[in-house]
Design a protein around this motif. Sequence first.
Motif, PDB file in Angstrom:
ATOM      1  N   VAL A  39       3.150  49.761 -54.149  1.00 49.37           N
ATOM      2  CA  VAL A  39       4.539  49.447 -53.788  1.00 49.37           C
ATOM      3  C   VAL A  39       4.692  47.962 -54.086  1.00 49.37           C
ATOM      4  O   VAL A  39       3.929  47.149 -53.558  1.00 49.37           O
ATOM      5  CB  VAL A  39       4.837  49.718 -52.300  1.00 49.37           C
ATOM      6  N   LEU A  40       5.660  47.584 -54.908  1.00 52.71           N
ATOM      7  CA  LEU A  40       5.761  46.187 -55.339  1.00 52.71           C
ATOM      8  C   LEU A  40       7.143  45.630 -55.032  1.00 52.71           C
ATOM      9  O   LEU A  40       8.057  45.692 -55.857  1.00 52.71           O
ATOM     10  CB  LEU A  40       5.458  46.066 -56.834  1.00 52.71           C
ATOM     11  N   PRO A  41       7.323  45.054 -53.838  1.00 54.94           N
ATOM     12  CA  PRO A  41       8.591  44.390 -53.535  1.00 54.94           C
ATOM     13  C   PRO A  41       8.705  43.073 -54.302  1.00 54.94           C
ATOM     14  O   PRO A  41       7.705  42.534 -54.783  1.00 54.94           O
ATOM     15  CB  PRO A  41       8.502  44.147 -52.023  1.00 54.94           C
ATOM     16  N   GLU A  42       9.879  42.561 -54.368  1.00 57.90           N
ATOM     17  CA  GLU A  42      10.132  41.358 -55.151  1.00 57.90           C
ATOM     18  C   GLU A  42       9.283  40.180 -54.685  1.00 57.90           C
ATOM     19  O   GLU A  42       8.785  39.392 -55.495  1.00 57.90           O
ATOM     20  CB  GLU A  42      11.614  40.987 -55.083  1.00 57.90           C
ATOM     21  N   TYR A  43       9.075  40.068 -53.364  1.00 59.79           N
ATOM     22  CA  TYR A  43       8.378  38.895 -52.848  1.00 59.79           C
ATOM     23  C   TYR A  43       6.886  38.890 -53.179  1.00 59.79           C
ATOM     24  O   TYR A  43       6.200  37.887 -52.943  1.00 59.79           O
ATOM     25  CB  TYR A  43       8.581  38.754 -51.333  1.00 59.79           C
ATOM     26  N   LEU A  44       6.357  39.986 -53.719  1.00 63.51           N
ATOM     27  CA  LEU A  44       4.962  40.010 -54.142  1.00 63.51           C
ATOM     28  C   LEU A  44       4.792  39.884 -55.654  1.00 63.51           C
ATOM     29  O   LEU A  44       3.676  39.821 -56.155  1.00 63.51           O
ATOM     30  CB  LEU A  44       4.278  41.306 -53.666  1.00 63.51           C
ATOM     31  N   ARG A  45       5.877  39.838 -56.376  1.00 65.88           N
ATOM     32  CA  ARG A  45       5.785  39.743 -57.834  1.00 65.88           C
ATOM     33  C   ARG A  45       5.251  38.365 -58.231  1.00 65.88           C
ATOM     34  O   ARG A  45       5.591  37.346 -57.637  1.00 65.88           O
ATOM     35  CB  ARG A  45       7.146  39.978 -58.485  1.00 65.88           C
ATOM     36  N   ASN A  46       4.398  38.353 -59.248  1.00 69.92           N
ATOM     37  CA  ASN A  46       3.826  37.095 -59.722  1.00 69.92           C
ATOM     38  C   ASN A  46       3.345  37.298 -61.149  1.00 69.92           C
ATOM     39  O   ASN A  46       3.179  38.440 -61.614  1.00 69.92           O
ATOM     40  CB  ASN A  46       2.681  36.632 -58.813  1.00 69.92           C
ATOM     41  N   ALA A  47       3.095  36.198 -61.839  1.00 70.52           N
ATOM     42  CA  ALA A  47       2.759  36.267 -63.261  1.00 70.52           C
ATOM     43  C   ALA A  47       1.437  36.981 -63.502  1.00 70.52           C
ATOM     44  O   ALA A  47       1.298  37.752 -64.462  1.00 70.52           O
ATOM     45  CB  ALA A  47       2.702  34.848 -63.843  1.00 70.52           C
ATOM     46  N   ALA A  48       0.446  36.758 -62.632  1.00 67.70           N
ATOM     47  CA  ALA A  48      -0.860  37.385 -62.840  1.00 67.70           C
ATOM     48  C   ALA A  48      -0.757  38.900 -62.734  1.00 67.70           C
ATOM     49  O   ALA A  48      -1.302  39.644 -63.561  1.00 67.70           O
ATOM     50  CB  ALA A  48      -1.868  36.850 -61.828  1.00 67.70           C
ATOM     51  N   THR A  49      -0.028  39.382 -61.730  1.00 66.86           N
ATOM     52  CA  THR A  49       0.154  40.829 -61.567  1.00 66.86           C
ATOM     53  C   THR A  49       0.895  41.411 -62.757  1.00 66.86           C
ATOM     54  O   THR A  49       0.512  42.455 -63.308  1.00 66.86           O
ATOM     55  CB  THR A  49       0.923  41.125 -60.268  1.00 66.86           C
TER      56      THR A  49
END
Length: 478
Positions: free
Chosen positions: A324-334
Amino acid sequence: MDPEEFRRAGHAVVDWIADYWSTLDARPVTSQDPPGTVAAALPAGPPTDGEPVEAVLADLDTVIAPGLTHWQHPGFFGYFPANTSGPSVLGDLVSAGLGVQGMLWATGPACTELETRMLDWLAGLLGLPERFHSSGRGGGVIQDSASSATLVATLAALHRASGGRWRDVGVDRRYRAYTSTQGHSSIEKAARIAGLGDDGVRPIEVDPETLALRPAALRAAIEADLAAGEVPTIVVATIGTTSTAAVDPLPEIGAICAEYGVWLHVDAAYAGAAAVCPELRWSHAGVEYADSYCFDPHKWLLTGFDCDAFWVADAAELVEALTVLPEYLRNAATESGAVIDYRDWQVPLGRRFRALKLWFVLRWYGVEGLRAHIRSGVALAAQLANRIRADDRFEMAAPHPFSLVCFRLRAGDEPSAALLARVNATGRVYLTHTRVGGRYTLRLAVGSPQTRAEHIDGAWELLRTTADSLLAEETPTR
């Protein structure tokens, strides 16, 4: 608490732990106080002003320690081992000091990469199939317990069996899990949480001699469910069942799972550690069929709770089931797809830096040190089993391939239960019980690194003399 205060207090705490370990043999294994004693000794609320660490340590001595069951005691033979060690405690201390939150690679790159490497080390140490290594499609992760590993495996199996539909419409109760009648209670709990319901687990009968799952009975249950329109989803096979350490026949079970396309999860929570010794890897024959596998270093491999090592053959299936990927966990490495985010391999989001204690343990003991620990437990258990067999008042209740010995008095259930109660009441040892073939059975599990031959000698002498008294009381006077 500034760094200098922490340094002083930390030395005092380490000294307290070292003193505790060095005096364990002189303590009763279990608390001798009635329920409510510790609660009555604690204030109703916290202090108004802060207190020095010396005051806390004094209460550890007078209030907390007397109210404990001492799992690290050399006379603790209950349940399965749950042992820690100096290196493990130090690794946990570093983890606590760093305070890393390792939910994403980005939130702790070293936390993630050390864990990946430690699980590869462990896979090699146990001789697990290459498909569980991170160099391929699979890989490993640390869960808190084998119970969580079973739940995660069940969710991944549901994802596969439903083609991913269960995430959108839920579970329609047609999915079925299978395990032996000796399987762990966490399998039933996982089925409840996953939505299969209490009826979702099919208990499969066991061989009366080996207490291992009967493959023919498993095949019959799967075929009956298929005929009824049910969906066989996951089989949980066990290496080292909780009651007796029975080993399910993985080659036959694995072939059945492969034939019907059913996920095979292998629960080796206790006995998996034995595979560090090449001569004990017979128990893992057939593990190449497994879709997932777990064992607990926190049981028999000198690593403090909580630390369950869990592997999957295809990590993508697990990630698809749980991500589950909410916006606040998004990052370039992921987004790059080049890293592992272990939050997608477990139920919680957050995770501690548990790989540190594994790293400390594996480096301190080395392969040969860990093998010596396992071999010692197996040898001590064998010594006890030989004494039981030589005493015609006792009988063995199950095979003892590892370090668990299951036995009872031939006189029956009531005398066996009385024997357990009396030896435990001495405070010198602590054993637990189960039922084998419906009969009351004592369990003595060896595993503490502090347990030596003299402790097994003492436990047997206590059992023998207590049986003498008990059986004499029950013999009518002529």
